[in-house]
Write a protein that holds these residues in place. Structure first.
Motif, mmCIF file in Angstrom:
data_model
loop_
_atom_site.group_PDB
_atom_site.id
_atom_site.type_symbol
_atom_site.label_atom_id
_atom_site.label_comp_id
_atom_site.label_asym_id
_atom_site.label_seq_id
_atom_site.Cartn_x
_atom_site.Cartn_y
_atom_site.Cartn_z
ATOM 1 N N GLY A 12 0.208 7.892 -5.974
ATOM 2 C CA GLY A 12 -0.918 8.411 -5.861
ATOM 3 C C GLY A 12 -2.232 7.887 -5.796
ATOM 4 N N ASP A 13 -2.341 6.435 -5.485
ATOM 5 C CA ASP A 13 -3.380 5.579 -5.406
ATOM 6 C C ASP A 13 -3.693 5.324 -4.118
ATOM 7 O OD1 ASP A 13 -5.510 3.773 -5.703
ATOM 8 O OD2 ASP A 13 -4.184 2.427 -7.133
ATOM 9 N N THR A 14 -4.640 5.904 -3.295
ATOM 10 C CA THR A 14 -5.221 5.705 -2.214
ATOM 11 C C THR A 14 -6.432 4.833 -2.258
ATOM 12 O OG1 THR A 14 -5.873 7.736 -1.855
ATOM 13 C CG2 THR A 14 -3.850 7.523 -0.940
ATOM 14 N N ARG A 15 -6.945 4.453 -3.201
ATOM 15 C CA ARG A 15 -8.526 4.088 -3.109
ATOM 16 C C ARG A 15 -8.211 2.533 -3.268
ATOM 17 N NH1 ARG A 15 -11.893 7.836 -7.451
ATOM 18 N NH2 ARG A 15 -11.706 9.908 -6.331
ATOM 19 N N ARG A 16 -7.459 1.861 -4.202
ATOM 20 C CA ARG A 16 -7.378 0.595 -3.950
ATOM 21 C C ARG A 16 -7.006 -0.085 -2.920
ATOM 22 N NH1 ARG A 16 -4.501 -1.031 -9.835
ATOM 23 N NH2 ARG A 16 -3.536 0.560 -9.229
ATOM 24 N N PRO A 17 -6.017 0.427 -2.047
ATOM 25 C CA PRO A 17 -5.783 -0.080 -0.437
ATOM 26 C C PRO A 17 -6.826 -0.289 0.369
ATOM 27 C CG PRO A 17 -3.991 1.244 -1.381
ATOM 28 C CD PRO A 17 -5.071 1.406 -2.477
ATOM 29 N N LEU A 18 -7.888 1.025 0.047
ATOM 30 C CA LEU A 18 -9.383 0.905 0.765
ATOM 31 C C LEU A 18 -10.105 0.063 0.357
ATOM 32 C CD1 LEU A 18 -11.160 2.615 2.497
ATOM 33 C CD2 LEU A 18 -11.756 3.726 0.501
ATOM 34 N N SER A 33 0.703 -1.342 0.085
ATOM 35 C CA SER A 33 0.054 -0.109 0.085
ATOM 36 C C SER A 33 0.921 1.351 0.108
ATOM 37 C CB SER A 33 -0.909 0.193 1.273
ATOM 38 O OG SER A 33 -0.379 0.019 2.353
ATOM 39 N N ALA A 34 2.050 1.372 0.494
ATOM 40 C CA ALA A 34 2.808 2.363 0.623
ATOM 41 C C ALA A 34 3.433 2.556 -0.789
ATOM 42 C CB ALA A 34 4.166 2.105 1.521
#
Length: 446
Positions: A155-161, A148-149
């Protein structure tokens, strides 16, 4: 991150991170609520008493994932794709090897460390059992965090969510099955957490392996690159050491709480879990500041870096005051979710008033650290944080708390240490920016 409107991009980046942090906490909250309601206050105290000890053992590797985030973001901003690819594959191997190492550490050290903390006899066997099962899932935990880091750096924080949402639902369902249907108690919630962590790790690895982006994960290219280990360690090792040593002060605080008995431990556990939702929301702004600063540092966007820090400080203050104040005002109702015991609730409210209300100070401190790490400085914020927060709290325990042994006296060490440390971080940041400006001017003159 390096062009276009800044504040809206910061918000769009930070909000999924906040939700991810909240979902991670729901893993632990589900454990605590289920054991508190269906297995008794001793089990509730057992699960809660392990958190500072788990952090002590894990934070070094979580710090290295911070190094991965900064290094990947800087290469991404500078468009150095070969270096980025080597960093990704090195990071995933570090996660796997570190996770296996932590399995053995957690299993072998659980009992002696819990005894050293003065864990009450009615809680100790349950706490040790929870820790041992929890650490079996540690390779998956680290793989998810490093993966996730990498995505956050790009710039991708959605897929880890989304991955955490899937794992969180599985965790809650398994908690209910293992504890209520099979009466497994703390073993059931630990097992549910480990299984859900494995799910999130599998999803993040599949995401990286199937990506067409420069950070694509390829099995054939998995290898440790020394130069990339050094780059990650330069940023991540001080961050990890800071987290680990911070945990020592928290272990001492937990040991002090333990001396007040299992009911106080249960109240402290419930309140700390509520605070965790506020902290993780503010921590999302810290990660945002670090990621945005790192990419813009790689792209040499100096003016944008200053605006990033200002926006993130305003954002984290609003989040800290809003959520922290809300948690205090709704504290009694929230604590009843964890336990119906009036004494447990009273102990929990004591902590919320002293720690959660001024929590925005902690957020301000962390955002300053994110700005410093983003421009490549990690040792300085580590030293300042260790002196201003960790050493200060230890000194407080052996002086002020020793003279007035109350939980309120113990808890007030948190906001005082945050305010002191944040002030010094701000001074360091101003001095470093001036130093970098002089270096740029000298380079242009030459």
């Amino acid at each position: 991150m390096c062009s276009g409107p800044l504040f809206s991009k910061i918000v769009l980046f930070a909000v999924p991170l906040m939700l991810s942090g909240i979902l991670q906490l729901l893993f632990n909250a589900a454990d605590i609520i289920v054991v508190g309601r269906f297995a008794g206050k001793e089990s509730l105290a057992a699960v809660g008493s392990t958190s500072s000890l788990i952090n002590l053992l894990v934070n070094l590797f979580i710090g290295l994932s911070v190094g991965t985030n900064v290094v990947v973001a800087q290469y991404y901003g500078a468009q150095k794709w070969k270096e980025l690819e080597e960093t990704v594959h090195t990071s995933v191997l570090i996660a796997g090897i570190g996770g296996v190492f932590l399995v053995f550490c957690g299993i072998l050290l659980a009992d002696p460390l819990l005894e050293l903390m003065g864990t009450p006899e009615d809680v100790l066997p349950l706490a040790a059992l929870y820790m041992k099962i929890y650490f079996v899932g540690m390779p998956a935990t680290l793989v998810y965090n490093f993966g996730s880091a990498i995505l956050r750096a790009a710039g991708d924080t959605r897929r880890p969510l989304y991955f955490l949402l899937t794992a969180g639902v599985i965790n809650v369902v398994l908690n209910l099955i293992f504890v209520i249907a099979f009466s497994l108690g703390v073993a059931g919630v630990a097992l549910a957490t480990s299984i859900s962590q494995c799910v999130s790790a599998v999803l993040i690895v599949q995401c990286l392996a199937r990506s067409d982006a420069p950070y694509r994960l390829r099995k054939a290219r998995l290898r440790i690159t020394r130069a990339k280990v050094a780059a990650i360690a330069r940023i991540g090792l001080p961050a990890g050491l800071q987290g680990a040593i911070f945990s020592i002060s928290n272990v001492l605080i937990q040991s002090s709480v333990n001396s007040f008995g299992s009911v106080a431990m249960a109240g402290n556990t419930a309140a700390a879990n509520i605070e965790g939702f506020v902290y993780n929301s503010m921590n999302a702004v810290y990660q945002t500041a670090m990621s945005f600063t790192s990419q813009n540092y790689g792209a040499h966007n100096w003016k944008r870096i200053t605006r990033i820090l200002v926006y993130c400080q305003c954002f984290v203050i609003a989040v800290g005051i809003g959520l922290g104040g809300g948690a205090v005002l709704a504290g009694t109702h929230l604590l009843r979710i964890y336990s119906s015991d009036a004494e447990v609730i009273q102990y929990g409210m004591n902590r919320l008033w002293m720690v959660c209300a001024p929590y925005f100070l902690c957020g301000m401190m962390d955002v300053m650290v994110g700005g410093l790490r983003g421009i490549g400085y990690s040792v300085m914020p580590m030293l300042v944080s260790l002196a201003g927060a960790c050493a200060f709290r230890v000194l407080w325990i052996f002086t002020v708390f020793a003279e007035n042994r109350t939980l309120r006296t113990l808890y007030v060490s948190y906001p005082v240490s945050w305010a002191l440390t944040c002030s010094v971080h701000l001074l360091c940041y101003v001095l470093l920016r001036r130093h970098l400006a002089r270096k740029r001017a000298a380079g242009q003159g030459a």
